[in-house]
Design a protein around this motif. Structure first.
Motif, PDB file in Angstrom:
ATOM      1  N   PHE A 122      41.195  41.865  51.444  1.00  0.00           N
ATOM      2  CA  PHE A 122      40.680  42.915  50.563  1.00  0.00           C
ATOM      3  C   PHE A 122      39.997  43.985  51.389  1.00  0.00           C
ATOM      4  CE2 PHE A 122      37.487  39.620  50.875  1.00  0.00           C
ATOM      5  CZ  PHE A 122      36.309  40.318  51.086  1.00  0.00           C
ATOM      6  N   LYS A 173      41.513  47.160  46.856  1.00  0.00           N
ATOM      7  CA  LYS A 173      40.298  47.884  47.225  1.00  0.00           C
ATOM      8  C   LYS A 173      39.184  47.425  46.297  1.00  0.00           C
ATOM      9  CE  LYS A 173      39.818  50.951  49.615  1.00  0.00           C
ATOM     10  NZ  LYS A 173      39.326  50.978  50.965  1.00  0.00           N
ATOM     11  N   ILE A 174      38.008  47.199  46.843  1.00  0.00           N
ATOM     12  CA  ILE A 174      36.853  46.786  46.046  1.00  0.00           C
ATOM     13  C   ILE A 174      35.751  47.812  46.240  1.00  0.00           C
ATOM     14  CG2 ILE A 174      35.108  45.016  45.683  1.00  0.00           C
ATOM     15  CD1 ILE A 174      37.108  42.986  46.711  1.00  0.00           C
ATOM     16  N   ASN A 203      44.047  47.809  37.577  1.00  0.00           N
ATOM     17  CA  ASN A 203      42.673  48.190  37.861  1.00  0.00           C
ATOM     18  C   ASN A 203      41.764  47.257  37.085  1.00  0.00           C
ATOM     19  OD1 ASN A 203      43.098  50.489  39.534  1.00  0.00           O
ATOM     20  ND2 ASN A 203      43.818  51.546  37.729  1.00  0.00           N
ATOM     21  N   PRO A 230      36.970  46.453  51.303  1.00  0.00           N
ATOM     22  CA  PRO A 230      35.756  46.927  50.636  1.00  0.00           C
ATOM     23  C   PRO A 230      35.568  48.423  50.870  1.00  0.00           C
ATOM     24  CG  PRO A 230      35.185  45.690  52.596  1.00  0.00           C
ATOM     25  CD  PRO A 230      36.677  45.614  52.453  1.00  0.00           C
ATOM     26  N   VAL A 284      39.203  47.181  42.207  1.00  0.00           N
ATOM     27  CA  VAL A 284      38.154  46.514  41.449  1.00  0.00           C
ATOM     28  C   VAL A 284      36.914  47.381  41.596  1.00  0.00           C
ATOM     29  CG1 VAL A 284      36.839  44.383  41.138  1.00  0.00           C
ATOM     30  CG2 VAL A 284      39.171  44.294  42.064  1.00  0.00           C
ATOM     31  N   SER A 306      34.840  37.773  43.246  1.00  0.00           N
ATOM     32  CA  SER A 306      36.153  38.363  43.519  1.00  0.00           C
ATOM     33  C   SER A 306      36.490  38.277  45.013  1.00  0.00           C
ATOM     34  CB  SER A 306      36.237  39.809  43.015  1.00  0.00           C
ATOM     35  OG  SER A 306      35.311  40.633  43.644  1.00  0.00           O
ATOM     36  N   CYS A 307      35.516  38.454  45.884  1.00  0.00           N
ATOM     37  CA  CYS A 307      35.778  38.336  47.328  1.00  0.00           C
ATOM     38  C   CYS A 307      36.214  36.913  47.687  1.00  0.00           C
ATOM     39  CB  CYS A 307      34.552  38.737  48.136  1.00  0.00           C
ATOM     40  SG  CYS A 307      34.196  40.504  48.062  1.00  0.00           S
ATOM     41  N   SER A 314      47.159  49.927  48.791  1.00  0.00           N
ATOM     42  CA  SER A 314      46.457  49.073  47.827  1.00  0.00           C
ATOM     43  C   SER A 314      47.231  48.955  46.524  1.00  0.00           C
ATOM     44  CB  SER A 314      45.074  49.655  47.517  1.00  0.00           C
ATOM     45  OG  SER A 314      44.283  49.644  48.663  1.00  0.00           O
ATOM     46  N   THR A 323      31.028  40.638  42.500  1.00  0.00           N
ATOM     47  CA  THR A 323      31.545  41.066  43.804  1.00  0.00           C
ATOM     48  C   THR A 323      31.859  39.843  44.661  1.00  0.00           C
ATOM     49  OG1 THR A 323      30.169  43.046  43.682  1.00  0.00           O
ATOM     50  CG2 THR A 323      31.072  42.483  45.839  1.00  0.00           C
ATOM     51  N   TRP A 345      39.817  36.452  46.561  1.00  0.00           N
ATOM     52  CA  TRP A 345      40.792  37.051  47.483  1.00  0.00           C
ATOM     53  C   TRP A 345      41.012  36.139  48.679  1.00  0.00           C
ATOM     54  CZ3 TRP A 345      43.090  40.361  44.723  1.00  0.00           C
ATOM     55  CH2 TRP A 345      42.429  41.310  43.956  1.00  0.00           C
ATOM     56  N   LEU A 378      32.384  47.925  44.728  1.00  0.00           N
ATOM     57  CA  LEU A 378      31.348  47.292  43.930  1.00  0.00           C
ATOM     58  C   LEU A 378      30.056  47.169  44.721  1.00  0.00           C
ATOM     59  CD1 LEU A 378      33.321  44.278  42.394  1.00  0.00           C
ATOM     60  CD2 LEU A 378      32.587  46.348  41.206  1.00  0.00           C
TER      61      LEU A 378
END
Length: 114
Positions: free
Chosen positions: A48, A25-26, A95, A50, A73, A37-38, A69, A34, A41, A28
């Protein structure tokens, strides 16, 4: 940006053993971290999830539970909410915090990529 997303992908797969099938789970806002990290993934073939920064503890728990999850993030604003979820949700592997501050029990994104 390519090098940073590769570095983040390496950290995610090597350090936390996240792989295809995991669903992080993001939570951000739009920021360089952001996007890095996307992209990481996507490089790993990980879907992921969002999430909005306006969720409640109940919402975060429900979404995390239903999506199974293993990682969250988040930015500094979400730490207190996610900390409440973590105490009742066992499947989380880790985390990751995107912030200038650090918190106990949280891995610090900026320290990991530098």
């Amino acid at each position: 940006m390519i090098n940073l997303s590769q570095k983040v992908a390496s950290i995610l797969s090597d350090t936390w053993a996240l792989s295809h099938g995991d669903q992080p789970k993001i939570f951000l806002p739009p920021a360089p971290e952001t996007y890095w990290s996307c992209l990481a993934w996507v490089r790993l073939g990980i879907t992921f999830m969002p999430g909005t920064l306006q969720l409640t503890v109940k919402d975060i728990f429900y979404q995390s539970y239903t999506s199974k999850s293993q990682c969250m993030v988040v930015n500094e604003a979400m730490v207190p909410l996610v900390d409440l979820v973590v105490s009742n949700y066992a499947p989380l592997k880790t985390n990751l915090l995107v912030s200038d501050k650090s918190y106990d029990g949280w891995l610090h994104f900026k320290e990991l990529i530098h």
